[in-house]
Design a protein around this motif. Sequence first.
Motif, PDB file in Angstrom:
ATOM      1  N   LYS A   1      -9.091  -3.896   0.836  1.00 29.66           N
ATOM      2  CA  LYS A   1      -9.290  -3.809   1.910  1.00 29.66           C
ATOM      3  C   LYS A   1      -9.375  -2.047   2.773  1.00 29.66           C
ATOM      4  CE  LYS A   1      -9.177  -8.431   4.546  1.00 29.66           C
ATOM      5  NZ  LYS A   1      -8.301  -8.887   5.864  1.00 29.66           N
ATOM      6  N   ILE A   2      -8.214  -1.701   2.392  1.00 35.83           N
ATOM      7  CA  ILE A   2      -7.908  -0.238   2.926  1.00 35.83           C
ATOM      8  C   ILE A   2      -8.790   0.301   1.648  1.00 35.83           C
ATOM      9  CG2 ILE A   2      -6.262   1.167   2.499  1.00 35.83           C
ATOM     10  CD1 ILE A   2      -4.098  -1.009   3.234  1.00 35.83           C
TER      11      ILE A   2
ATOM     12  N   THR B   1      -3.172  -6.296  -3.840  1.00 40.12           N
ATOM     13  CA  THR B   1      -3.023  -7.052  -2.974  1.00 40.12           C
ATOM     14  C   THR B   1      -4.754  -7.515  -1.890  1.00 40.12           C
ATOM     15  OG1 THR B   1      -1.936  -6.518  -1.014  1.00 40.12           O
ATOM     16  CG2 THR B   1      -1.255  -7.645  -3.057  1.00 40.12           C
ATOM     17  N   PRO B   2      -4.762  -8.847  -1.138  1.00 38.44           N
ATOM     18  CA  PRO B   2      -6.277  -8.620   0.055  1.00 38.44           C
ATOM     19  C   PRO B   2      -6.308  -6.461   0.538  1.00 38.44           C
ATOM     20  CG  PRO B   2      -5.252 -10.906  -0.497  1.00 38.44           C
ATOM     21  CD  PRO B   2      -4.383  -9.988  -1.454  1.00 38.44           C
ATOM     22  N   SER B   3      -4.308  -7.044   1.372  1.00 27.11           N
ATOM     23  CA  SER B   3      -4.444  -6.304   2.259  1.00 27.11           C
ATOM     24  C   SER B   3      -4.860  -4.706   1.595  1.00 27.11           C
ATOM     25  CB  SER B   3      -3.357  -5.999   3.461  1.00 27.11           C
ATOM     26  OG  SER B   3      -3.668  -7.268   3.750  1.00 27.11           O
ATOM     27  N   ILE B   4      -4.465  -4.737   0.857  1.00 32.70           N
ATOM     28  CA  ILE B   4      -4.783  -3.091  -0.387  1.00 32.70           C
ATOM     29  C   ILE B   4      -5.661  -3.084  -0.480  1.00 32.70           C
ATOM     30  CG2 ILE B   4      -4.566  -1.728  -2.183  1.00 32.70           C
ATOM     31  CD1 ILE B   4      -1.735  -2.202  -0.461  1.00 32.70           C
TER      32      ILE B   4
ATOM     33  N   ASP C   1     -11.032  -0.551   0.468  1.00 29.73           N
ATOM     34  CA  ASP C   1     -13.037  -0.636   0.898  1.00 29.73           C
ATOM     35  C   ASP C   1     -13.202   0.769   2.086  1.00 29.73           C
ATOM     36  OD1 ASP C   1     -15.299  -2.133   0.158  1.00 29.73           O
ATOM     37  OD2 ASP C   1     -14.703  -2.024   2.386  1.00 29.73           O
TER      38      ASP C   1
ATOM     39  N   PHE D   1       1.268   2.007  -0.015  1.00 31.92           N
ATOM     40  CA  PHE D   1       1.654   0.919   0.692  1.00 31.92           C
ATOM     41  C   PHE D   1       2.258  -0.219   0.109  1.00 31.92           C
ATOM     42  CE2 PHE D   1      -2.149   2.416   3.232  1.00 31.92           C
ATOM     43  CZ  PHE D   1      -1.796   2.188   4.402  1.00 31.92           C
ATOM     44  N   ASN D   2       2.814   0.200  -1.697  1.00 30.84           N
ATOM     45  CA  ASN D   2       3.801   0.069  -1.697  1.00 30.84           C
ATOM     46  C   ASN D   2       4.988   0.902  -2.207  1.00 30.84           C
ATOM     47  OD1 ASN D   2       2.719  -3.232  -3.103  1.00 30.84           O
ATOM     48  ND2 ASN D   2       0.914  -2.066  -3.190  1.00 30.84           N
TER      49      ASN D   2
END
Length: 346
Positions: free
Chosen positions: A235-236, A230-233, A238, A210-211
Amino acid sequence: MTKIKKVAVLGAGNGGHAMAADLTLAGISVNLFEFPEFEQNIDPIKKRGGIEITGVARTGFAEIKSVTTNLEEAIDGVSHIMVVTQSLAHERLAKDLRSRLKENQVIVIFAGSGGGLVFVKILKDDIKDKNLAIVETITLPYACRIKGPALVNVSRLIRGILAGVFPAKWTHQILKPLLEIYPSMMPAKHILEVAFYNPNVLLHPVASLFNIGRIEYSKGEFYLYREGFTPSILKIMDAVDREKMAILERLGLKPLSLNEQFMLRYGESLDKFLEKMKVLGSKGPFSAKHRYITEDVQIGMVFMATMGRELGVKTPVLDSIINVCSVINDADYWKTGRTAESVGLK
């Protein structure tokens, strides 16, 4: 079993350098092996006559007993064979060891992502006929990096090294001598349990995939741990972690979350670990061909997802990551990866 006196360390990357030097300084005779096509990894060691090790493990100059590309020579007379190659080499190595192994030898696969199961399948006749044991751990005992020719630094010793043994009934007797050199080893229920707990399989692929735009644009100026989590990463990650735990629950095991693994491994939360790594983390990856995808997806993620299929556990996030990474690398990781079927669990 008696005290460990002589071992073979197979693989001369970061982990192999650290293990060979540390165990030598602990008074253990070490034969260090590297595949012939990677002989350049051991040329500096041969030239210097050993490895200099710095950091938090045993330190000093370790004169390695034998440094070789001859596998038969490396495993001759050793009680324990320490496998510290990339997971992609496990099948080849197990096949190369077949017919060369001696009675009562113990093979220890560090951070295997199911590598222990590969060795069990390929060496099943030898295990029975020669009274062999296979051990797989969830991690290397060292956080380490090669810093120069025949020079390695250990920045941290890893705690909570979960280890599974085959046959499982031998767990206590097999781990007892290993605990003398790695006291942080902990017994798992069996060798299958540890296959799900290599933390790199959750950390590396998600943040790398995702980067990927940033990685390719940076042209070598990308720091995964500084920029990638990052926070979105998270979440994935998790979501993938929840899929992993659902599979373990279906197997009748009490699962550890990724955060619980880090508390066990480092004595600190995942968040604190990632904060530290913003400073300590090295550059990279630099492309989608990095082992964070080619190894961690193809070996670790495919194994988890196919085990989910066998057990009737849906893994939509894992499946999506595998599919997209396959597209990016012009590959089909479902066909080339480590599956439940390929390790004999279908």
